[in-house]
Every structure is written in structure tokens, then in C-alpha cells.
Design an enzyme around this catalytic site. Structure first.
Site, PDB file in Angstrom:
ATOM      1  N   PHE A 102       0.853  -1.185   0.000  1.00  0.00           N
ATOM      2  CA  PHE A 102       0.000   0.000   0.000  1.00  0.00           C
ATOM      3  C   PHE A 102       0.885   1.230   0.000  1.00  0.00           C
ATOM      4  O   PHE A 102       1.732   1.399   0.881  1.00  0.00           O
ATOM      5  CB  PHE A 102      -0.922   0.039   1.221  1.00  0.00           C
ATOM      6  CG  PHE A 102      -1.803   1.258   1.246  1.00  0.00           C
ATOM      7  CD1 PHE A 102      -2.917   1.343   0.440  1.00  0.00           C
ATOM      8  CD2 PHE A 102      -1.489   2.342   2.056  1.00  0.00           C
ATOM      9  CE1 PHE A 102      -3.715   2.479   0.436  1.00  0.00           C
ATOM     10  CE2 PHE A 102      -2.274   3.484   2.069  1.00  0.00           C
ATOM     11  CZ  PHE A 102      -3.399   3.545   1.254  1.00  0.00           C
ATOM     12  N   GLN A 158     -10.287   0.520   9.028  1.00  0.00           N
ATOM     13  CA  GLN A 158      -8.953  -0.087   8.983  1.00  0.00           C
ATOM     14  C   GLN A 158      -7.919   0.642   9.823  1.00  0.00           C
ATOM     15  O   GLN A 158      -6.928   0.040  10.259  1.00  0.00           O
ATOM     16  CB  GLN A 158      -8.448  -0.151   7.532  1.00  0.00           C
ATOM     17  CG  GLN A 158      -9.226  -1.092   6.639  1.00  0.00           C
ATOM     18  CD  GLN A 158     -10.258  -0.370   5.813  1.00  0.00           C
ATOM     19  OE1 GLN A 158     -10.892   0.561   6.304  1.00  0.00           O
ATOM     20  NE2 GLN A 158     -10.434  -0.785   4.580  1.00  0.00           N
ATOM     21  N   THR A 209     -22.136  -2.877  11.039  1.00  0.00           N
ATOM     22  CA  THR A 209     -22.480  -3.871  10.027  1.00  0.00           C
ATOM     23  C   THR A 209     -22.061  -5.259  10.508  1.00  0.00           C
ATOM     24  O   THR A 209     -21.046  -5.425  11.182  1.00  0.00           O
ATOM     25  CB  THR A 209     -21.817  -3.548   8.683  1.00  0.00           C
ATOM     26  OG1 THR A 209     -20.399  -3.427   8.862  1.00  0.00           O
ATOM     27  CG2 THR A 209     -22.353  -2.238   8.124  1.00  0.00           C
ATOM     28  N   GLY A 242     -18.921  -2.478   2.471  1.00  0.00           N
ATOM     29  CA  GLY A 242     -19.207  -1.573   3.587  1.00  0.00           C
ATOM     30  C   GLY A 242     -19.319  -0.126   3.149  1.00  0.00           C
ATOM     31  O   GLY A 242     -20.153   0.629   3.663  1.00  0.00           O
ATOM     32  N   ASP A 243     -18.503   0.270   2.193  1.00  0.00           N
ATOM     33  CA  ASP A 243     -18.580   1.634   1.658  1.00  0.00           C
ATOM     34  C   ASP A 243     -19.939   1.861   0.997  1.00  0.00           C
ATOM     35  O   ASP A 243     -20.549   2.932   1.135  1.00  0.00           O
ATOM     36  CB  ASP A 243     -17.470   1.865   0.627  1.00  0.00           C
ATOM     37  CG  ASP A 243     -16.082   1.590   1.182  1.00  0.00           C
ATOM     38  OD1 ASP A 243     -15.916   1.604   2.416  1.00  0.00           O
ATOM     39  OD2 ASP A 243     -15.171   1.363   0.369  1.00  0.00           O
TER      40      ASP A 243
END
Length: 312
Positions: A102, A158, A209, A242-243
Site C-alpha cells: 500500500f 482499517q 455492520t 461496507g462503503d
């Protein structure tokens, strides 16, 4: 990318201290992503009015055009003079093992963004959602929301793994909404040292969620509502689900739905992403949406949600 072999076959146990490997891959797919952009895209498709705030590189031009074509105002996007836009690069082998990197890049400069000039440019904020970003930026944005009286929601997600307890406590204090999944909810309590009651003393509403079990909405007074997930036709790719839930929920709230109905809309958008490869590759069809929402939640839910859905 896909490597047509096994990483394990290329590793020499006696030489792990000096690995130097190159993999010839047979597939490369580049997809648009980023949590803030995924949420803004979903809201834009639903006819809401999202304003994206974040830091990018000068390689953002094509992505900006894509987002703007789908109803996203990029007035809050800061372009770095030196760094490229953040990206995640992953290679998967035939055993589904992954080697990934990343690159934060311009994301690290998000801490330089002040919200007030963006608010002045777009005519104010209804709600500021602070999603995973540079941790210092997340804390700065939350501080500014409290100081300026902006309603805000926090979604540490995250970055809970990166932030320590003091940072998390400072981040969530005073938020109107706290978003997380069930694992993150446990991690947040463990790292802050707070009980559930102590968390709810500091935020307005918790929205958690639960994967295939749907979502739980908990109010400050302890009352809760459960929203089932919309049954999927296929599980193609969970990235960005989730977004998508957040996008549908926030678009529903902006358009005047109550929290339960907004969460049901969010669950429908989430299943569209689950059934599609890529977080921004899904398309919206109103008739299909009304039918599937009605099947999942009943005719009254479909009747109440239908007026806020876009025609195209």
C-alpha cells in the site's frame, strides 16, 4: 495482478534473508477505489450531493472526471505537488496467497486540509463523514468539526489497527454517528478501554455492520434496530461492500428517510457491490431496486423508499 504459479515454490528457505524475486504475471486489472471515493460515488449515483475531501496526486485527472460524471463534487480534493495518489497493489497466486503493497503517497498530506474553506465553497455541510485516511488528518478533521459545530460521523475502520487508544478516544468524541463492523466494534472497545455504555455516552448513534446478518443501529438511550441484509444472487467480490452500505444510508438520510429505511437502502446498494467485481462497477436500476427492496423488507418499505430513488 495474477501470478500463474505458487509463491511458495519460488522461496528458498535458506535464502529468506536476501529475497530478490520477480513474478511474470498474466493479468493486470486497475480499479478505482478508496473508501471516501467509493462512498461519494455511491451517493452521487443515488442523486445525493456528496463533496469529496482528500489529498491526491496530479495523476488524479481521469479519476476526477469519472467521479464528477457520477455526481461527486471534488471541491475538497487537494492535489499534491510531489506525491502520487494513494494506491494498493496486489499480486495473487494460484493458491490465493497474496503479496501486496500500500502506497500512501499524497494521502499523508490530508492533514494539511482545513474543512472551513471547503464548506464556504460548497455552501456548508449537512454532515461530515470522516473515513479512514491519514490518522493525523482524521483527528484534525474531527477537532475542527467540534470547534466549528459541524455535525460529523466517524468511521475509523482499517485505521483502528494503526491508531492507539488515546487517538481513537479523541477521534470519536462528540460524533453524531459511529460506523464500524462487528470486529472493529470489539477492537475499538478493547483499545479505548471503554465499555459499550461509555462509548455511547460520547457518540449519538452507533451503526455496526454484521456481514450476511445485516446491520445493527443502536441509539444513545440503548434502543436498537436490526436491518437484515438483502439476499444476494451471487458473491462476486466483497471489496467496497461496507462503503456501499454507508453510501446508501447517507443518501437516504440526505433525502429525508428515517434511519431504518436509510439503512435498508444502504443494504441494497451493498448487495449490488457484492454482486459486482470492483467497488465502483455497479449500476442502478430503479425498477429492480424497488422489487428487491420489497422482497427483502416488505411492500411498505419499498413504498417509502421509492420516492427518493433516482429514475436512471
Amino acid at each position: 495482478m495474477h501470478f500463474p504459479g505458487k509463491f511458495a515454490d519460488q522461496l528458498v528457505a535458506e535464502q529468506l534473508h536476501r529475497i530478490s524475486l520477480s513474478f511474470l504475471v498474466d493479468d493486470l486489472v486497475v480499479r478505482r477505489g478508496g473508501i471516501g471515493a467509493n462512498i461519494a460515488f455511491g451517493m452521487g449515483v443515488l442523486g445525493a450531493s456528496p463533496v469529496l475531501v482528500g489529498s491526491v496526486g496530479n495523476d488524479f485527472g481521469d479519476y476526477r472526471s469519472w467521479l464528477e460524471r457520477h455526481g461527486v463534487d471534488c471541491a475538497g480534493v487537494r492535489v499534491s505537488e510531489n506525491a502520487h495518489t494513494a494506491r494498493f497493489v496486489c499480486t495473487t497466486d494460484d493458491d490465493m496467497c497474496q503479496i501486496a503493497s500500500f502506497y500512501a503517497g499524497a494521502m499523508a498530506e490530508a492533514r494539511l486540509i482545513e474543512l472551513a474553506p471547503v464548506a464556504a465553497k460548497v455552501g456548508g455541510f449537512d454532515l461530515v463523514l470522516i473515513s479512514p485516511d491519514d490518522p493525523d488528518a482524521m483527528i484534525r478533521h474531527a477537532d475542527e468539526c467540534r470547534q466549528r459545530g459541524y455535525r460529523f460521523a466517524v468511521d475509523p475502520s482499517q485505521q483502528l489497527a494503526r491508531m492507539d487508544g488515546a487517538q481513537i478516544r479523541a477521534f470519536v468524541q462528540g460524533a453524531d454517528y459511529l460506523f464500524n463492523n462487528d470486529y472493529e466494534w470489539e477492537l475499538l472497545r478493547r483499545k479505548t478501554g471503554w465499555t459499550e455504555r461509555e462509548v455511547m455516552d460520547r457518540v449519538g448513534i452507533r451503526i455496526t455492520t454484521l456481514g450476511e446478518k445485516g446491520a445493527e443501529i443502536v441509539h444513545k438511550d440503548g434502543t436498537s434496530v436490526s436491518v437484515n441484509a438483502v439476499p444476494e444472487t451471487v458473491k462476486a467480490d466483497p471489496t467496497g461492500v461496507g462503503d456501499a452500505f454507508r453510501a446508501g444510508l447517507l443518501a437516504g438520510l440526505e433525502k429525508g428517510l428515517g434511519l431504518e429505511r436509510a439503512a435498508q437502502l444502504g443494504s441494497y446498494i451493498a448487495v449490488l457491490v457484492l454482486e459486482t467485481v470492483g467497488p465502483q462497477e455497479w449500476t442502478f436500476d430503479k425498477a429492480q431496486a424497488v422489487s428487491r427492496i420489497g422482497e427483502a423488507y416488505g411492500p411498505q418499505a419499498a413504498e417509502e423508499i421509492t420516492p427518493v430513488l433516482p429514475d436512471a
